[in-house]
Structures are given as structure tokens and as C-alpha cells.
Design an enzyme around this catalytic site. Sequence first.
Site, mmCIF file in Angstrom:
data_model
loop_
_atom_site.group_PDB
_atom_site.id
_atom_site.type_symbol
_atom_site.label_atom_id
_atom_site.label_comp_id
_atom_site.label_asym_id
_atom_site.label_seq_id
_atom_site.Cartn_x
_atom_site.Cartn_y
_atom_site.Cartn_z
ATOM 1 N N SER A 1 -45.436 24.129 -0.953
ATOM 2 C CA SER A 1 -46.451 23.095 -1.186
ATOM 3 C C SER A 1 -45.906 21.772 -1.697
ATOM 4 O O SER A 1 -46.676 20.819 -1.857
ATOM 5 C CB SER A 1 -47.517 23.619 -2.161
ATOM 6 O OG SER A 1 -48.352 24.537 -1.514
ATOM 7 N N LYS B 1 -46.873 18.710 0.270
ATOM 8 C CA LYS B 1 -48.085 17.933 0.032
ATOM 9 C C LYS B 1 -47.784 16.570 -0.595
ATOM 10 O O LYS B 1 -48.589 15.638 -0.482
ATOM 11 C CB LYS B 1 -49.049 18.721 -0.856
ATOM 12 C CG LYS B 1 -49.614 19.978 -0.203
ATOM 13 C CD LYS B 1 -50.578 20.693 -1.140
ATOM 14 C CE LYS B 1 -51.239 21.888 -0.484
ATOM 15 N NZ LYS B 1 -50.336 23.024 -0.313
ATOM 16 N N ASP C 1 -51.732 35.875 6.051
ATOM 17 C CA ASP C 1 -52.464 34.846 5.292
ATOM 18 C C ASP C 1 -53.809 34.521 5.934
ATOM 19 O O ASP C 1 -54.593 33.752 5.385
ATOM 20 C CB ASP C 1 -51.648 33.542 5.221
ATOM 21 C CG ASP C 1 -50.466 33.631 4.284
ATOM 22 O OD1 ASP C 1 -50.491 34.480 3.371
ATOM 23 O OD2 ASP C 1 -49.507 32.856 4.467
ATOM 24 N N SER D 1 -53.469 22.372 -5.242
ATOM 25 C CA SER D 1 -52.636 22.649 -4.062
ATOM 26 C C SER D 1 -53.490 23.135 -2.896
ATOM 27 O O SER D 1 -53.262 24.209 -2.331
ATOM 28 C CB SER D 1 -51.542 23.675 -4.400
ATOM 29 O OG SER D 1 -50.457 23.554 -3.507
ATOM 30 N N ASN D 2 -54.452 22.316 -2.493
ATOM 31 C CA ASN D 2 -55.425 22.697 -1.481
ATOM 32 C C ASN D 2 -54.853 22.496 -0.078
ATOM 33 O O ASN D 2 -54.595 21.373 0.351
ATOM 34 C CB ASN D 2 -56.701 21.872 -1.668
ATOM 35 C CG ASN D 2 -57.829 22.341 -0.791
ATOM 36 O OD1 ASN D 2 -57.713 22.395 0.422
ATOM 37 N ND2 ASN D 2 -58.952 22.678 -1.412
ATOM 38 N N ASN D 3 -54.679 23.599 0.636
ATOM 39 C CA ASN D 3 -54.063 23.549 1.962
ATOM 40 C C ASN D 3 -54.964 22.921 3.011
ATOM 41 O O ASN D 3 -54.529 22.088 3.810
ATOM 42 C CB ASN D 3 -53.675 24.958 2.419
ATOM 43 C CG ASN D 3 -52.471 25.503 1.682
ATOM 44 O OD1 ASN D 3 -51.792 24.783 0.960
ATOM 45 N ND2 ASN D 3 -52.210 26.785 1.845
ATOM 46 N N THR E 1 -45.957 21.628 -7.680
ATOM 47 C CA THR E 1 -45.359 22.954 -7.551
ATOM 48 C C THR E 1 -45.423 23.403 -6.096
ATOM 49 O O THR E 1 -46.165 22.856 -5.280
ATOM 50 C CB THR E 1 -46.114 23.965 -8.414
ATOM 51 O OG1 THR E 1 -47.499 23.947 -8.029
ATOM 52 C CG2 THR E 1 -46.009 23.614 -9.890
ATOM 53 N N GLY E 2 -44.648 24.436 -5.804
ATOM 54 C CA GLY E 2 -44.711 25.057 -4.485
ATOM 55 C C GLY E 2 -44.271 26.500 -4.607
ATOM 56 O O GLY E 2 -43.330 26.795 -5.352
#
Length: 481
Positions: free
Chosen positions: A71, A74, A164, A315-317, A428-429
Site C-alpha cells: 500500500s 498509494k 482476496d 489504506s482504502n483500496n 504503511t503497507g
Amino acid sequence: MHVGRWLPLLCLSVFIGGCASVSPTSTPAILDHLLADPAFNGATVSLMVRDARSGTTLYQHNARTRLVPASNLKLLTTAAAMDVLGPHYRFSTQVLSTGGRQGERLAGNMYLRGLGDPTVQFADYQALAAQLASQGVREVQGDLVFDDTWFDAERLGVDWAQDDESTYYGAQISALTVSPDSDFDAGTLIVTAKAPVAVGQPVNVSVSPATDYVQLSNRAVSGPGNDYGITRQHGTNLLQLRGALAPGKQSRQWVSVWEPTQLVANLFEQALAQQGIKVQGRRVIGGATPATATTLAEHQSAPLQDLITPLLKLSNNNMSEALLKAMGRKTADAGTAAAGVAAVAGFMTRQGLDPSALSQVDGSGLSRRNLVSSQTFTDLLLASARQPWFDAWYTALPIAGDPDRMVGGSLRYRLRGTAAQNNLHAKTGSMAGVSSLSGYITDANGRRLVFSMVSNNYLSDAAPVRAVENRVARALAQWQD
């Protein structure tokens, strides 16, 4: 073991742990020691630290090695979106028609046109229906067309993992979608299970927003074991509930749907019925709105400079993928991930960065085909700091140790009681075998630093790697040459 040989490393370890009685040691030496942690045995870790004002490199380790960023990607997507779309960009969802009014009747087709808004909720669709009712519309003689053509029909990103698929973070992408909450988890429903007090009884299940678009196979019961879970069968909207939930307990899970446009159709038809508006024609999915159509009602999202807060903090995909395709639509009139990636490359070129130094295939970082070096991330962080929109973007990053979910975000539980608390602003990721942390931190002398740390191919769980990331952040906050 010869104690003298290991004493310097023991001292370093004690110093990093915060013992003030040990003589200061240079931060580069501390970083060298941290990156030798056994958690990285057989793995690859990349770290680069630079002076935010001058860009001078203060530390580097495998800085040019391209790794899977998770992430942290992003950072690139949102920075490019702030440049390409602009801080004041708003997504729109519209109700249009090609027909004329005949009293309470709308003579032609009606179109619900989505322009990619990942934040629209059922209440917003209800408000659109209410706008129609307030204009006196009670009947649509033509078809009800759900137009999701602003984006392409590719619902998932390149090489997204199959396991996922039913998760909220792997939800399908559509230009016409719906979020069940203010976290904007578009393309999902919230499934709440409540276990009766009596052991062995089936759990009680509700879905929000309420819809019959999904079907439930409920084999979950009240009982010991706490192995309750939900899966969605591939290619369907059959939700399978299994396992045991402790008596009297409740579980809420976010589950993605197959084809979110059709979920919107289900919900908008509900909203029209609530307003007493009848549609005489067919439901049509995926039809394009004619250029001659007239707008009857519209909903707009908050501006992008506000939307990046939930996107980056949580962290919205799906929001990230919507931004990528929106950039493609604006720059190339193509709502595709590939066009969006080209738009990001254009942003990088304008900033003097080299887009050929990385591989990007999606907006969120969910694909393992994304490859970015820590040097590229620090280049991006330096370039972003020069932009007029930087303050909003910087504030939207998670802030270490702040317990407020919309301030601390994914860093809210980390680095409390350290010099990095309320200091570190970073993204973060995390994926299996992948952890990343990139952002800004101010050292004890008031100097702002940019840094990026990306780790790949470790076999442990994420906890030991994140512990090292935390120690790196503490060392940067207490930098000593």
C-alpha cells in the site's frame, strides 16, 4: 561465546531500546545494525533516508532495488491524483433522462450515471430518488438504465490474488458502486451475525444496506470454538456462513459483492419505490447515457483534498483504484487502469522523476506486479513537499501514535511514548511477506527527513518486521551523525 565480541552489538541494542546511560552512537551505524535483524534472513530490505530540504542522502541500503511496495503505492496514486485531478475534484452521480415530462410521467428512459464515486452510500441514492419525487415524477414510462461506462468493465486489478476476492479490500471496481459505511468500503456489504444464547442454534444474520441481491447459506451456529467466518462463492453472490460464534456475541464482517453495478440497481430501485416512483420499462445494466440526456438530479462527493484522508489513513483500496481510472478518463478519455498509470507517469515526468524506474499496474498496491524502490519513494516525497497541495496530503498521512482513527490511521497503535509519536507522518503497507513504511519525520534538531523502508520475502509474520520499522523511526527521530 566470547562476551567481548558481542558487547558492541549489545550496547547498540540497549541504546536503541532507549537507555540514556549508553554513549551516543551514529544513526547510520544503528540503522546498519537494525537491518541485520534475523527477521530479514533470506529476505530483501531497502531503506533510504534523505534531508527533506536539500535532498541530500543521509543513509541508503539497497536503495535502488525495486520491491513490491504493497500500500505504499498509494503515495504515488494520491499525489498524482492531487496534481492530475486537482484538490477540488469531486466525483458525481447523476440521474438523467431523454424523455419529456407529461404531468407525473417521464416519457423516455431514465439513466443513473456513475462517474466513479467510491463514497456514495445508499442514503445518497435515496436522496436522488427524493429529488425526483420533489419534482413531481411518479412514473417512468421507459427503461431504467444503469450507466457504469465511465470506467471499463475490468472489475479487478492485474494479478490480484484469488483469495482476496471476497474481502472488502479486494472489492470489485465499478463507476457505479455503493459504500455501506463512512469508511467508503465501496462494493461491499456489512454482514452482521448474532449468536443466540442457546448453544447449537443458528446465528441471526442481517445485511446492510438491506438487499436481496445476495443469498445466504447459513450453517453458522452459536457455540464454542469461535471459528465463525464468511466466504463468497466465486462468480456468485452466495454468502456461505460457517463455524461457531460464542453465545450472545456479535460479529460484523465486510464482504464484497459480485458486480457492484447490479447491487446499485437493486438499491436504487428500492429507493424509487420508497418515493412511490414506478418504472414501467426494463432494468438495463451498462447502457451508455446519450449526450442529449437532461440532468434531473445529481449527487457530488466531497472534494479530493478531503477524500484522501480516509483513503490514506485507512489504506482504502477501492478509492485508490477509482482515482487511478478517473485520472485515465481525464487525461486520455479512457477509464482504465492502464490510462491511469500513464497519467501517473506524466505526473512523475513533470516533477523530474523517472517513471521508467518503477512498475505500476494498479492504484492500491494490491498487485504483486507493482515494483518500486525506496529511492523512487523518497524522490516522490521530496517532490510532493514542493506542491501547493502538500499540506492537505501531508495531513492525510497516518500520524504515529495518535489514537484517533482518522488521525493516526494505520499508525495509531504504533510508536506511542516515543519521539516519533505525533511526529512521523507515513504510509504503511502490508501483504504476506511484504511490509513498507515511507514518509516524513523530524529529528531532534528540527530537521525534517524523508525516508522509505520496503521489505520483501521474509518468512516470519509481520510483527518482527514492523518492530524493526518502529526502531528505524525512533532512530531517525533521534538522529545523530
